[in-house]
Scaffold this active site. Sequence first.
Site, PDB file in Angstrom:
ATOM      1  N   ASP A   4      37.751  43.639  37.503  1.00  0.00           N
ATOM      2  CA  ASP A   4      38.519  43.814  36.285  1.00  0.00           C
ATOM      3  C   ASP A   4      38.233  42.566  35.442  1.00  0.00           C
ATOM      4  OD1 ASP A   4      40.212  44.568  34.267  1.00  0.00           O
ATOM      5  OD2 ASP A   4      41.849  45.167  35.587  1.00  0.00           O
ATOM      6  N   TRP A   5      38.537  42.650  34.169  1.00  0.00           N
ATOM      7  CA  TRP A   5      38.086  41.600  33.241  1.00  0.00           C
ATOM      8  C   TRP A   5      38.703  40.235  33.568  1.00  0.00           C
ATOM      9  CZ3 TRP A   5      35.313  45.375  33.104  1.00  0.00           C
ATOM     10  CH2 TRP A   5      34.374  45.631  32.129  1.00  0.00           C
TER      11      TRP A   5
END
Length: 800
Positions: free
Chosen positions: A298-299
């Site tokens: 995930d970012w």
Amino acid sequence: MKSIALSLCALGASAKVITDDSIFYGQSPPVYPSPNITGTGDWAESYTKAQALVAQLTLEEKSNLTFGASTTDNGCAGWIQAIPRLGFPGLCLVDAGNGVRTTDLVNGYAAGLSVGASWNRELTTQRGHYMAGEFRAKGANVALGPGEYPQSDTRLYIYLHFTIVVGPLGRIARGGRNWEGFSHDPYLSGLLAADTIKGHHQRGIITSLKHFILNEQETNRNPFANTTPQVEAVSSNVDDKTMHELYLWPFQDALKAGSANIMCSYQRINNSYGCANSKTLNGLLKTELGFQGFVVTDWRAQHSGVASALAGLDMTMPDSGYWGKNLTTAIQNGTIPESRLDDMATRILAAWYLLGQDEGFPKPGVGMPYAITEPHTRVDARDPAARPILFQGAVEGHVLVKNNRALPLRDPQVISVFGYSAPGYKQSVVGDGTYSAWKLGAQSTNPEQQVASKVYNSTVFIETIAINGTIIMGGGSGATTPGYVSSPFDALNQRAMKDNTDLFWDFVDPAPQVPASDACLVFINAWSSEGYDRPAVYDDYSDNLVLSVAEQCNNTIVVIHNPGVRLVDNFSDHPNITAIVYAHTPGQDSGAATVALLYGDENFSGKLPYTVPKNVSDYGPLLGPDLPEGDYLNYPQSDFSEGIFIDYRGFEARNITPRYEFGYGLSYTTFEYDSLSVGKTKKAEDADIYPSGPIEQGGQIDLWDVLANVEFTIKNTGKITGKEAAQLYIDTPSGARQLRGFEKLSLKPDETDSVKLPLTRRDLSEWDVAAQRWKLVKGSIGVYVGASFKDVRLQGTLDI
Ligand code: NOJ
């Protein structure tokens, strides 16, 4: 938890055996080395091709495949640079679960929770198919065929769609992203995820399955560096049995369906970060479930370089700084074996080959402007053939939970309309440069809010509703910006124009005056978004508005746009409230769908994909997120000690009668269930208690052997055509009655059809912690077929 007997003799300590499981709770065991892709099952050809391509890459080129490059060329959420010399076009990663995010000329489909409420597998596949078509079309303006790619053009992308949210699973009622997932039940979530993937694969789009795993609260989802030591992200602590029987279950279905990408989650899992957790990535995912694709963060979820590489991470987004040059240095100095990087690159390229994106994938990118405010080529991705799917998705996500003969409306002459969620959103602003913010009802994380304080357990919460207009989905990276939004009031106006109805309305006054009306419609909502958990599951402002109308109108119909559970006990028993509809998150055709249902042009067929309790207190500790406290202020802990007992399992175990049970929903017609038969298959006769098949993506292949079938008939006994979502529950060996089958049928009046629901080995097994395998529990099992969890119409037993 696995019973662990650890001998300390080997460590030179006195003879002492630790048998207390509790001391291991919340700890994640190491699993190394990271398994390589093996090319099993459907992956054989793509694996071979990927290996051949990787063999031609330099160390730097391989490394470049593994981290997000920055670009102002496009509006992709993540970008892997091209390797022009070998014709690899690069990789464009784009949200969201209900359509293409951050661009124009796209559709906004019904969001996850509405898909769950539809219980419609075929519709879900179609939705996936058309959504994926939009991802593809965004690059189809210059349809270059194979071999026609200009080698110098690094704006050729492949597409990866962040589509499939099966985590969060809705463990806590106030979870901010519960609306992105399909259901609070792993079985329903798993099959709908698989159907969505099927639709995407029909169009050659890679699906990203997220967020792996136990990503159940937004609060403290990321570390927080303002203190020393910093506050780490919350740790979701779970035992091995619950992990398998509840949270891993829908991921397993989606992997079985072929998802070629998975996104590791922000928070910690048993105190080890989701993107550096060797147990979940190397162990559960790549060994037990035989995952062949690649793991992306995930970012900004990467918090270590070497550790995450060895733990099984394959790609980091965007550029964390941990990899790139640091990764190649670690390989050159022998800290990380080059075979690990080869495996990362092979997995990424194999996914690309698996979906056939090396063969004439249209030239994309021009439809994904970096900033919507900049001049750019228009690429209209909207296929007219998707229109009925968008509409039907909105319709079937509505759930009618109360109807005292108020609906369908019968030629009303005067209708009064109230509530802030009826009109179109007041603000239509093209937001920041990446177009991720505002547009009509598609809102970002900061809708104008009705602010009302409420005190729970001495903490003051700000309740949020989107008071400035209707909502069609929640906010954050799961939100899209469709071309139009049909608001309920727009659609009512159109209908009034056709029927010559007299409409009155007031969307502002919290206690409006009500003209003498045949029906009074009140539209309210709840706001929910990525980034924070909902402060409450109902709000006094909206409830008082509803009650105020109901005091003056004896035919008050309430419609709720709810991106998550929304309690209604403040008004549900009011005698003047004649109907209640959960409209959920219907996407762009929201109003048109609601009005078609209210007037009976369409029939309600949605059923709740979660339970609605009567009281907030019914949730116990599962109402809201766990907060940092006590000795763990800097290391917040969230113990999933309830095991599999969330949602209906939990209410049932605690003997709590819900307001509306899981699977509940009314129709304008009635259905009769009959002729139950429960039969074992041949495979069941000599089935061993443990599966013995080889592992392909999804796990041991014989977990999907059908060991029994449950058959029955359904008849439409009413006067109009309707769809029924029939449900099968069994008393699982895990000690809870659980959903293990469903099918939605469309039946004309008097029509009867038969349903056959298979029960697989996994459906009939429990996770054996000691054996680390699914164990078939032989014996007599209760089988329940009906219209909801509580509305059991047929009952039998299965002797396995
Ligand atoms: C963070 C979100 O958690 C994830 O779901 C999303 O795909 C990425 N940002 C990229 O926008």
